[in-house]
Design a protein around this motif. Structure first.
Motif, PDB file in Angstrom:
ATOM      1  N   GLY A 179      31.132   8.209  -8.299  1.00  0.00           N
ATOM      2  CA  GLY A 179      32.007   8.129  -9.460  1.00  0.00           C
ATOM      3  C   GLY A 179      32.950   9.311  -9.531  1.00  0.00           C
ATOM      4  N   ASN A 180      33.232   9.773 -10.741  1.00  0.00           N
ATOM      5  CA  ASN A 180      34.039  10.985 -10.916  1.00  0.00           C
ATOM      6  C   ASN A 180      33.176  12.180 -10.540  1.00  0.00           C
ATOM      7  N   LEU A 181      33.550  12.851  -9.469  1.00  0.00           N
ATOM      8  CA  LEU A 181      32.699  13.873  -8.858  1.00  0.00           C
ATOM      9  C   LEU A 181      33.387  15.236  -8.837  1.00  0.00           C
ATOM     10  N   VAL A 182      32.599  16.279  -9.114  1.00  0.00           N
ATOM     11  CA  VAL A 182      33.050  17.667  -8.968  1.00  0.00           C
ATOM     12  C   VAL A 182      32.111  18.353  -7.988  1.00  0.00           C
ATOM     13  N   ALA A 195      27.971  14.364 -10.457  1.00  0.00           N
ATOM     14  CA  ALA A 195      28.494  13.015 -10.272  1.00  0.00           C
ATOM     15  C   ALA A 195      28.394  12.154 -11.523  1.00  0.00           C
ATOM     16  N   TYR A 196      29.122  11.025 -11.496  1.00  0.00           N
ATOM     17  CA  TYR A 196      29.149   9.992 -12.546  1.00  0.00           C
ATOM     18  C   TYR A 196      29.760  10.493 -13.854  1.00  0.00           C
ATOM     19  N   GLY A 219      27.913   8.369 -16.538  1.00  0.00           N
ATOM     20  CA  GLY A 219      26.732   7.599 -16.159  1.00  0.00           C
ATOM     21  C   GLY A 219      27.094   6.556 -15.132  1.00  0.00           C
ATOM     22  N   LYS A 220      26.105   5.701 -14.794  1.00  0.00           N
ATOM     23  CA  LYS A 220      26.358   4.623 -13.841  1.00  0.00           C
ATOM     24  C   LYS A 220      25.815   3.328 -14.418  1.00  0.00           C
TER      25      LYS A 220
END
Length: 248
Positions: A179-182, A195-196, A219-220
């Motif tokens: 997902g949206n990841l750093v 993540a997520y 979240g997922k």
């Protein structure tokens, strides 16, 4: 806004965060938004080894459609590397007709390339801290395609924070299953990943300190609010709870 597929869909079923297998071609073609760090993270490789194999110098600038060679980059678990490092072969030469003298021992270098450091005792700047307050609902496993990190259930709207001082080396949604990841680089050895996320609050190359906000928790599927958190040492996933302080 990131779209989270339903649990029953094929995409959701196959997108659990895990280390990807190296393609049969041994080549990864750079996609827009990727960094050398995110590519190394995807395949469980040490970014330093990946850079060296492709003759890419710091600050590791890469370009869309560039071919990154993955084959030849060691993917050796730290425990195996440590064992290999301590068992360098010895060549024993015994001179003829001189029984009174001890046979000289000549050590040779290990032919296989080893990781650049014994990373177990590697220090980072500052202490580790939990990226979010909550309950660990899924633990770490290093078997097969199981979880390469931990899942932390937290409160809605919680801020995801840097677990230690470092530099943001990836901020985006290009890695399938994250997902949206750093990704934050803490030292030459340690990376952490968050993540997520619902929304990312930092940019690549931004310096952060432990406790600085990186993102808003997401979240997922229907499992939210939830953070998936990973720590990589020399490219290899390790249990984040081995470096994080014990929860009160």
């Amino acid at each position: 806004m990131l779209h989270y597929p339903d649990k029953g869909s094929r995409t959701y079923a196959s997108n659990n965060a895990s280390v990807s297998s190296i393609p049969s071609s041994g080549i990864h073609r750079v996609q827009s938004g990727e960094t050398l760090f995110s590519i190394a993270f995807r395949y469980g490789l040490d970014y330093r080894e990946l850079a060296e194999a492709n003759r890419i110098n710091s600050p590791y600038t890469i370009y869309p459609k560039q071919k990154i060679r993955l084959n030849g980059v060691q993917k050796t678990p730290p425990s195996v590397a440590k064992k290999a490092k301590s068992s360098a072969p010895l060549i024993v030469s015994t001179p003829k007709n001189i029984p009174s003298k001890p046979a000289p021992v000549v050590s040779t270098k290990v032919a296989r390339k080893l990781p650049k450091s014994d990373t177990k005792g590697e220090k980072i700047s500052g202490d580790w801290a939990w990226p979010v307050k909550g309950e660990v609902t899924r633990g770490f496993s290093n078997a097969g395609v199981s979880s390469k990190g931990i899942d932390i259930k937290a409160e809605q709207g919680a801020l995801v924070k840097a677990a230690a001082n470092g530099t943001v080396v990836y901020a985006g949604s290009g890695l399938i299953g994250y997902g949206n990841l750093v990704i934050v680089k803490h030292s030459d050895v340690y990376l952490s990943a968050y993540a997520y996320n619902e929304r990312i609050l930092v940019k690549e190359k931004q310096n952060v300190r432990a406790g600085d906000s990186l993102a808003v928790i997401g979240g997922k599927g229907n499992d939210r609010p939830l953070l998936h958190f990973e720590v990589r040492r020399d490219g290899q996933p390790i249990d984040p709870q081995d470096v994080l302080p014990k929860m009160n």
